[in-house]
Design a protein around this motif. Structure first.
Motif, PDB file in Angstrom:
ATOM      1  N   SER A 161    -100.878 -28.952  27.325  1.00 50.68           N
ATOM      2  CA  SER A 161    -100.586 -27.721  28.049  1.00 50.68           C
ATOM      3  C   SER A 161    -100.803 -26.504  27.169  1.00 50.68           C
ATOM      4  CB  SER A 161     -99.153 -27.756  28.583  1.00 50.68           C
ATOM      5  OG  SER A 161     -98.253 -28.055  27.555  1.00 50.68           O
ATOM      6  N   LYS A 162    -101.101 -25.404  27.847  1.00 54.53           N
ATOM      7  CA  LYS A 162    -101.238 -24.100  27.204  1.00 54.53           C
ATOM      8  C   LYS A 162    -100.280 -23.178  27.950  1.00 54.53           C
ATOM      9  CE  LYS A 162    -106.136 -24.647  26.144  1.00 54.53           C
ATOM     10  NZ  LYS A 162    -107.483 -24.095  26.329  1.00 54.53           N
ATOM     11  N   GLY A 163     -99.039 -23.156  27.481  1.00 58.95           N
ATOM     12  CA  GLY A 163     -98.010 -22.426  28.219  1.00 58.95           C
ATOM     13  C   GLY A 163     -97.726 -23.176  29.509  1.00 58.95           C
ATOM     14  N   PHE A 164     -97.913 -22.489  30.650  1.00 58.84           N
ATOM     15  CA  PHE A 164     -97.694 -23.130  31.946  1.00 58.84           C
ATOM     16  C   PHE A 164     -98.998 -23.600  32.580  1.00 58.84           C
ATOM     17  CE2 PHE A 164     -93.950 -20.393  31.423  1.00 58.84           C
ATOM     18  CZ  PHE A 164     -92.975 -21.375  31.510  1.00 58.84           C
ATOM     19  N   PHE A 165    -100.065 -23.621  31.792  1.00 62.95           N
ATOM     20  CA  PHE A 165    -101.376 -24.059  32.275  1.00 62.95           C
ATOM     21  C   PHE A 165    -101.702 -25.419  31.666  1.00 62.95           C
ATOM     22  CE2 PHE A 165    -106.019 -24.175  31.640  1.00 62.95           C
ATOM     23  CZ  PHE A 165    -106.437 -24.051  32.957  1.00 62.95           C
ATOM     24  N   GLN A 170     -98.307 -28.672  18.282  1.00 65.61           N
ATOM     25  CA  GLN A 170     -99.595 -28.005  18.255  1.00 65.61           C
ATOM     26  C   GLN A 170    -100.688 -28.978  17.809  1.00 65.61           C
ATOM     27  OE1 GLN A 170     -99.465 -24.172  17.860  1.00 65.61           O
ATOM     28  NE2 GLN A 170    -101.623 -23.816  17.557  1.00 65.61           N
ATOM     29  N   SER A 229     -91.212 -32.723  24.685  1.00 63.06           N
ATOM     30  CA  SER A 229     -90.356 -32.153  25.731  1.00 63.06           C
ATOM     31  C   SER A 229     -89.791 -33.212  26.675  1.00 63.06           C
ATOM     32  CB  SER A 229     -91.131 -31.102  26.527  1.00 63.06           C
ATOM     33  OG  SER A 229     -92.320 -31.668  27.065  1.00 63.06           O
ATOM     34  N   GLY A 254     -94.265 -30.802  31.251  1.00 63.39           N
ATOM     35  CA  GLY A 254     -95.175 -30.755  30.115  1.00 63.39           C
ATOM     36  C   GLY A 254     -95.820 -32.093  29.810  1.00 63.39           C
TER      37      GLY A 254
END
Length: 191
Positions: A22-26, A49, A133, A172
């Motif tokens: 994921s990239k934030g919420f994307f 990361q 998460s 996530g």
């Protein structure tokens, strides 16, 4: 955001992970490899990361190989984990931390091992572990079904079940499950 799990068995070790990056919420990718095999006896599952983890793994592979060539014999799983944790801690000490949590799993002459390692340089040996998460949900599954006499096949099912449970509740984590098995070393018998 992710879910990774590691399980020590009587026959080796098993690592499991989801495939979502994921990239934030994307959702950046649905086919991410979060388990890196170092060699036939050692693998690392990645949470955090991805670029930091990939760099640490490349450095650890190179440093581990150099140390083995200098010594003339392989590093134990704990020594390999200490090397990886020291590399992660060096980033923290230089105010350029590696934002990763790693599960290091492997087999050596002493048996099967699962270690957690993070940017603080700490390592903790466990019979089973989870990170990311989705780990609170995965831990619920692991704690309810783990036994010290699990076979690798049984542990594969447990790892997949733990990651799938996390994928049901953690946004996530998702897009499938990867599982890697490292069998225990076969000891040669003296004649």
């Amino acid at each position: 955001m992710t879910t990774i799990v590691g399980i020590k068995t009587r026959e080796g070790v098993v690592l499991g992970s989801d495939k979502r990056a994921s990239k934030g919420f994307f959702i950046g990718s649905k086919i991410t490899q979060k388990i890196a095999k170092i060699d036939d006896t050692l693998a690392i599952a990645i949470a955090g990361q991805l670029s930091d983890a990939e760099y640490l793994i490349k450095m650890a592979k190179a440093e581990r190989k150099l140390m083995e060539l200098r010594r003339g014999f392989p590093l134990t799983v704990k020594e390999s984990t200490r090397l990886i944790a020291n590399l992660a801690y060096s980033g923290l000490k230089n105010y350029q931390p590696y934002f990763v949590e790693l599960l290091v799993a492997g087999v050596d002459e002493e048996g099967s091992h699962i270690y957690t390692a993070d940017m603080s340089g700490a390592i903790i040996g466990e019979d089973f572990a989870s990170s990311g998460s989705g780990s609170p949900i995965a831990y619920g599954v692991l704690e309810s079904v783990y036994r010290s006499d699990l076979t690798n096949e049984e542990a594969k099912e447990v790892a997949a079940k733990a990651v799938k449970a996390a994928m049901e509740r953690d946004p996530g984590s998702g897009n499938g499950v990867d599982v890697l098995v490292i069998p225990a070393l076969v000891k040669a018998e003296a004649v």
